[in-house]
Design a protein around this motif. Structure first.
Motif, mmCIF file in Angstrom:
data_model
loop_
_atom_site.group_PDB
_atom_site.id
_atom_site.type_symbol
_atom_site.label_atom_id
_atom_site.label_comp_id
_atom_site.label_asym_id
_atom_site.label_seq_id
_atom_site.Cartn_x
_atom_site.Cartn_y
_atom_site.Cartn_z
ATOM 1 N N ILE A 147 0.835 -1.206 0.000
ATOM 2 C CA ILE A 147 0.000 0.000 0.000
ATOM 3 C C ILE A 147 0.872 1.259 0.000
ATOM 4 O O ILE A 147 0.601 2.227 -0.725
ATOM 5 C CB ILE A 147 -0.958 -0.015 1.202
ATOM 6 N N THR A 148 1.947 1.244 0.783
ATOM 7 C CA THR A 148 2.858 2.390 0.822
ATOM 8 C C THR A 148 3.503 2.628 -0.532
ATOM 9 O O THR A 148 3.594 3.781 -0.999
ATOM 10 C CB THR A 148 3.949 2.171 1.890
ATOM 11 N N ARG A 149 3.940 1.542 -1.199
ATOM 12 C CA ARG A 149 4.557 1.675 -2.522
ATOM 13 C C ARG A 149 3.564 2.199 -3.545
ATOM 14 O O ARG A 149 3.906 3.036 -4.388
ATOM 15 C CB ARG A 149 5.115 0.327 -2.990
ATOM 16 N N LEU A 150 2.323 1.728 -3.482
ATOM 17 C CA LEU A 150 1.300 2.197 -4.417
ATOM 18 C C LEU A 150 1.007 3.678 -4.216
ATOM 19 O O LEU A 150 0.897 4.443 -5.188
ATOM 20 C CB LEU A 150 0.019 1.382 -4.247
ATOM 21 N N LYS A 151 0.884 4.105 -2.978
ATOM 22 C CA LYS A 151 0.547 5.503 -2.692
ATOM 23 C C LYS A 151 1.664 6.459 -3.098
ATOM 24 O O LYS A 151 1.420 7.664 -3.274
ATOM 25 C CB LYS A 151 0.221 5.661 -1.209
ATOM 26 N N LYS A 186 -6.950 -3.508 3.234
ATOM 27 C CA LYS A 186 -6.065 -3.864 4.343
ATOM 28 C C LYS A 186 -5.317 -5.128 3.964
ATOM 29 O O LYS A 186 -5.837 -6.000 3.256
ATOM 30 C CB LYS A 186 -6.864 -4.134 5.624
ATOM 31 N N GLY A 187 -4.106 -5.281 4.521
ATOM 32 C CA GLY A 187 -3.349 -6.491 4.292
ATOM 33 C C GLY A 187 -3.183 -6.753 2.808
ATOM 34 O O GLY A 187 -2.818 -5.857 2.037
ATOM 35 N N LEU A 188 -3.466 -7.983 2.396
ATOM 36 C CA LEU A 188 -3.331 -8.364 0.992
ATOM 37 C C LEU A 188 -4.695 -8.464 0.321
ATOM 38 O O LEU A 188 -4.961 -9.358 -0.473
ATOM 39 C CB LEU A 188 -2.549 -9.674 0.883
ATOM 40 N N MET A 189 -5.561 -7.509 0.658
ATOM 41 C CA MET A 189 -6.840 -7.313 -0.031
ATOM 42 C C MET A 189 -6.901 -5.839 -0.392
ATOM 43 O O MET A 189 -7.315 -5.003 0.407
ATOM 44 C CB MET A 189 -8.013 -7.719 0.856
ATOM 45 N N ILE A 190 -6.447 -5.514 -1.614
ATOM 46 C CA ILE A 190 -6.175 -4.131 -1.982
ATOM 47 C C ILE A 190 -6.856 -3.794 -3.305
ATOM 48 O O ILE A 190 -6.842 -4.586 -4.256
ATOM 49 C CB ILE A 190 -4.653 -3.901 -2.112
ATOM 50 N N GLY A 191 -7.432 -2.610 -3.357
ATOM 51 C CA GLY A 191 -7.957 -2.068 -4.601
ATOM 52 C C GLY A 191 -7.355 -0.696 -4.848
ATOM 53 O O GLY A 191 -7.100 0.061 -3.915
ATOM 54 N N PHE A 192 -7.084 -0.382 -6.126
ATOM 55 C CA PHE A 192 -6.555 0.947 -6.459
ATOM 56 C C PHE A 192 -6.922 1.283 -7.897
ATOM 57 O O PHE A 192 -7.329 0.425 -8.678
ATOM 58 C CB PHE A 192 -5.036 1.001 -6.265
ATOM 59 N N GLU A 193 -6.775 2.544 -8.236
ATOM 60 C CA GLU A 193 -7.054 3.027 -9.580
ATOM 61 C C GLU A 193 -5.863 3.813 -10.085
ATOM 62 O O GLU A 193 -5.089 4.363 -9.294
ATOM 63 C CB GLU A 193 -8.325 3.887 -9.575
#
Length: 380
Positions: A299-303, A314-321
């Motif tokens: 999540i930190t790397r994506l942000k 949270k954890g390894l259940m992640i959504g992003f655009e």
């Protein structure tokens, strides 16, 4: 005879899996960040899992629930201990939809009521009762239409209070995190208030942890971040690492009668052996802690990527655009250009549901690939 053409297929056929990778017939390796819809919880072909399944199938793969099966008792004890629900009762079945069907049936039997509250954008399965609880008209046939389900916006406690005060609802069913909708979370305060409203109105609270459970979010169940204890919990997906299996965890306050629930294949010897092996690996390899730590890193790397927006989960259940991309376009480019499997939700969301064994080096590989695609789009 041809296959009934209901799936949109990528022109790739994995024939082998190992850890967080799958391989095609040409030997190409693909990083698997989707785990076949969150099913592969401990990685492909984990040696302890393979050994347990092979040992069991060589002895006895199946017999019906008309005879004693000690593997069911062993699974119930281990699942109760690791999940934090040692006093709950266990009903074993085959799929997430079946688990939710039985949960709703049990709630209706126990309360004598027939109505249920579900939430906007919810997904609870494709069988008749489960699809009636699913807020998607595209998969609800005329046969599935019912006046017994009321859909409420997620996190709207005022709407819940208004509807529940009629005291005509058997249950409220809610996902620990809405997966198919695009990774949307009920807030901790909402879950606590929801539980209180259910208690005050004699309504049972059902937590659908089919996608969000089994350590995926960094707790055994996603709802445990809020500190609540629902009346019924459903789980499937990662419970047996690809062997069809599902479970309903039931509060000791709810009584069973003979014949109330039933299943032909549920809790069979092979499924139980697979499910026990999954729990063994999760415990021995500290995979819940790994999911929490690696998930926070991901999540930190994506942000940190400017073009990535609205990272959720949270954890390894992640959504992003990603700005400038549709979800389907980005998924295809990740798959065919970078050999990375991901999932989707809605028009723009990329959904990540990897095995709990994912490591930071694999996260780095994904981030590098994602940045490469974004950069190539900007230079074209």
């Amino acid at each position: 005879m041809k296959l009934f053409d209901v799936y949109t297929l990528y022109d790739i056929e994995p024939i082998k899996g190992l850890g967080n990778e799958v391989f095609d017939a040409e030997g190409n390796a693909y990083l698997d960040l989707y785990g076949g819809h969150a099913v592969i919880s401990i990685g492909h072909s984990h040696p302890a899992f393979v050994e347990a399944v092979c040992k069991q199938i060589s002895a006895l793969g199946f017999y019906s629930n008309s005879v004693k099966n000690n593997l069911q008792e062993k699974l119930a004890e281990k699942l109760g201990r690791l999940s934090g629900y040692p006093d709950y009762n266990l009903f074993l079945c085959n799929s997430g939809a079946e688990a939710n069907e039985n949960a709703i049936k049990l709630a209706s039997f126990s309360t004598g009521r027939k109505k249920v509250i579900a939430f906007k954008k919810a997904f609870h399965g494709r069988t008749s009762g489960a699809v009636a609880l699913t807020d998607n008209p595209n998969i609800r046939s005329p046969f599935n239409q019912t006046d017994n389900v009321v859909f409420i916006p997620l996190n709207d406690i005022a709407a819940i209070e208004k509807v529940l005060k009629t005291k005509e609802f058997a249950a409220v069913i809610i996902e620990g995190i809405q997966g198919v909708a695009g990774i949307y979370e009920p807030s901790n305060s909402f879950l606590r208030q929801l539980q209180q409203q259910c208690k005050e109105t004699g309504t049972l609270l059902i937590l659908d942890e089919i996608q969000s459970g089994y350590g995926r979010t960094g707790e055994f169940f996603a709802h445990q971040y809020s500190g609540i204890k629902p009346d019924i919990i459903t789980c499937a997906k990662g419970i047996a690492n690809g062997v069809p299996a599902a479970a309903v965890l039931i509060s000791p306050n709810l009584e069973a009668t003979k014949g109330m629930l039933g299943t032909t294949f549920g809790g069979n010897h092979l499924a139980c052996a697979a499910a026990i092996a999954v729990l063994d690996v999760i415990e021995q390899e500290n995979l819940i802690e790994n999911a929490r730590n690696v998930g926070e890193y991901l999540i930190t790397r994506l942000k940190a990527i400017p073009e990535v927006s609205d990272v959720r989960g949270k954890g390894l259940m992640i959504g992003f655009e990603v700005d400038g991309f549709s979800g389907s376009e980005l998924r295809k480019r990740l798959l065919f250009e970078e050999k990375i499997f991901t999932g989707g939700a809605g028009e723009k969301t990329i959904r990540l549901l990897p095995a709990l064994t994912l490591n930071k080096q694999q996260v780095d590989k994904f981030i590098i690939s994602l940045e490469k695609i974004i950069k190539s789009q900007k230079t074209n």
